[in-house]
Design a protein around this motif. Structure first.
Motif, short mmCIF file in Angstrom:
data_model
loop_
_atom_site.label_atom_id
_atom_site.label_comp_id
_atom_site.label_asym_id
_atom_site.label_seq_id
_atom_site.Cartn_x
_atom_site.Cartn_y
_atom_site.Cartn_z
N GLU A 10 0.83 -1.21 0.00
CA GLU A 10 0.00 0.00 0.00
C GLU A 10 0.86 1.26 0.00
O GLU A 10 0.60 2.21 -0.74
N SER A 11 1.89 1.27 0.84
CA SER A 11 2.75 2.47 0.90
C SER A 11 3.57 2.60 -0.38
O SER A 11 3.87 3.72 -0.81
N ALA A 12 3.95 1.47 -1.00
CA ALA A 12 4.68 1.52 -2.26
C ALA A 12 3.82 2.12 -3.37
O ALA A 12 4.30 2.90 -4.20
N THR A 13 2.53 1.76 -3.39
CA THR A 13 1.60 2.32 -4.37
C THR A 13 1.43 3.82 -4.15
O THR A 13 1.43 4.61 -5.11
N ALA A 14 1.30 4.22 -2.89
CA ALA A 14 1.17 5.65 -2.58
C ALA A 14 2.42 6.42 -2.97
O ALA A 14 2.34 7.55 -3.47
N PHE A 15 3.58 5.80 -2.76
CA PHE A 15 4.83 6.45 -3.15
C PHE A 15 4.91 6.60 -4.67
O PHE A 15 5.35 7.63 -5.18
N ALA A 16 4.46 5.57 -5.39
CA ALA A 16 4.46 5.63 -6.86
C ALA A 16 3.56 6.75 -7.35
O ALA A 16 3.91 7.48 -8.30
N CYS A 17 2.41 6.91 -6.72
CA CYS A 17 1.49 8.00 -7.10
C CYS A 17 2.13 9.36 -6.83
O CYS A 17 1.98 10.30 -7.63
N LEU A 18 2.84 9.48 -5.73
CA LEU A 18 3.51 10.73 -5.39
C LEU A 18 4.56 11.08 -6.44
O LEU A 18 4.61 12.21 -6.94
N VAL A 19 5.39 10.11 -6.80
CA VAL A 19 6.43 10.35 -7.81
C VAL A 19 5.81 10.69 -9.16
O VAL A 19 6.27 11.58 -9.88
N SER A 20 4.73 9.97 -9.50
CA SER A 20 4.04 10.24 -10.77
C SER A 20 3.49 11.66 -10.81
O SER A 20 3.65 12.38 -11.80
N ASP A 21 2.85 12.10 -9.71
CA ASP A 21 2.30 13.46 -9.65
C ASP A 21 3.41 14.50 -9.78
O ASP A 21 3.23 15.54 -10.43
N MET A 22 4.56 14.24 -9.16
CA MET A 22 5.68 15.19 -9.23
C MET A 22 6.17 15.36 -10.67
O MET A 22 6.42 16.46 -11.13
N TRP A 23 6.30 14.22 -11.40
CA TRP A 23 6.86 14.28 -12.74
C TRP A 23 5.85 14.74 -13.80
O TRP A 23 6.24 15.16 -14.89
N LEU A 24 4.55 14.66 -13.50
CA LEU A 24 3.56 15.16 -14.44
C LEU A 24 3.66 16.67 -14.61
O LEU A 24 3.33 17.20 -15.67
N GLY A 25 4.07 17.36 -13.56
CA GLY A 25 4.28 18.80 -13.66
C GLY A 25 3.03 19.63 -13.79
O GLY A 25 3.05 20.74 -14.33
N GLU A 26 1.89 19.11 -13.31
CA GLU A 26 0.64 19.83 -13.45
C GLU A 26 0.44 20.87 -12.35
O GLU A 26 -0.40 21.76 -12.46
N PHE A 27 1.22 20.76 -11.25
CA PHE A 27 1.03 21.65 -10.11
C PHE A 27 2.34 22.34 -9.76
O PHE A 27 3.42 21.86 -10.07
N ASP A 28 2.21 23.50 -9.09
CA ASP A 28 3.41 24.21 -8.64
C ASP A 28 4.15 23.42 -7.57
O ASP A 28 5.36 23.51 -7.44
N TYR A 29 3.38 22.67 -6.77
CA TYR A 29 3.98 21.80 -5.76
C TYR A 29 3.02 20.64 -5.50
O TYR A 29 1.84 20.70 -5.84
N VAL A 30 3.54 19.57 -4.93
CA VAL A 30 2.74 18.38 -4.64
C VAL A 30 2.90 18.04 -3.16
O VAL A 30 4.02 17.98 -2.64
#
Length: 273
Positions: free
Chosen positions: A1-21
């Protein structure tokens, strides 16, 4: 579960849709597995990092074991392949320290190996020193006497000895240095504010490896900073973009591009090469 959450965090960071995550979702799930980190109190970044790496390692190791079992032929009998304890975490971060222990009486040498993901380096100066000074201090030979004597299997008794550490084989792809800024002095724990100068590129670790003719050069890719003292502090990070090669400062919700000269800071606590 934590690995999946970490993957989502990294994905959101690299998508670049937000000023910060915000890592709130990962922190919440991770806190369930490690309750000590669920409370909003001061924690040590090095301890947190080691727990995150261990948790991700266990998760990816389990997945790897499951995949091996699924690929196993039904006719393979009872000998099912198991995970060998490797994961993407060990591939990227894990190194081996080799300790050469020499008996000062019979001169016999024994070797002892130990895995590491973070190297904790002493700071040998009170005011200014270099990362190389810290490495020299860590890898210098030490003498074991009195209560620290070894039991020499050749002499059959306890003897004085010297011990010298080196990095066995090739160092890991990513090596993390922890600067030991929190130290005991006169029965009191205090923070060392020593300026540690660290190279941005071409850090040569070959003098500290046990493999001959192994030229191992590293480039700095991230820094974790700690400002404050033992009771109150604030963490920030400097990270180098792997594509543009620009450096960025991460300070809570404030992410800013910074010049290379700003990366050398007196508050450096963890160095990623």
């Amino acid at each position: 579960e934590s690995a999946t959450a970490f993957a989502c965090l990294v994905s959101d960071m690299w998508l670049g849709e937000f000023d910060y995550v915000s890592p709130e979702a990962f922190h919440s799930i991770f806190g369930k597995r490690y309750p000590a980190f669920s409370r909003r109190t001061q924690h040590d970044a090095q301890e947190f990092l080691i727990c995150v790496l261990d948790d991700l390692h266990e998760a990816f190791k389990e997945v790897r074991a499951q995949l091996c079992e699924e690929k196993e032929s039904p006719n393979a009998g009872a000998s099912t392949r198991r995970s060998n304890g490797k994961s993407i975490i060990t591939t990227l971060f894990e190194g081996q320290l080799s300790y050469g222990i020499r008996c000062l009486r019979c001169k016999a040498v024994t070797e002892r190996c130990e895995s590491f993901t973070v190297l904790s380096l002493p700071i040998p100066s009170a005011r200014v020193c270099s990362l190389q000074d810290c490495l020299e201090c860590f890898f210098q030979p030490d003498t074991l006497t009195r209560n620290n004597q070894i039991h020499c299997q050749w002499c059959g008794t306890k003897q004085d000895a010297t011990v010298k550490a080196s990095i066995a084989h090739a160092p890991p792809q990513i090596i993390i240095f922890h600067l030991k800024r929190f130290a005991w002095q006169d029965k009191h724990r205090r923070k060392l504010s020593t300026t540690v100068c660290y190279p941005f590129s071409n850090l040569d670790l070959s003098p500290y490896t046990s493999t001959l003719f192994c030229k191992t050069m590293y480039n700095l890719c991230a820094v974790v900073n700690h400002a404050g003292d033992l009771d109150y502090g604030h963490y920030t990070a400097f990270c180098k973009h792997s594509v543009t090669k620009h450096w960025y400062s991460f300070d809570d919700a404030q992410v800013t591009k910074i010049p290379d000269s700003a990366v050398q800071a007196d508050t450096a606590y963890l160095l990623f090469y």
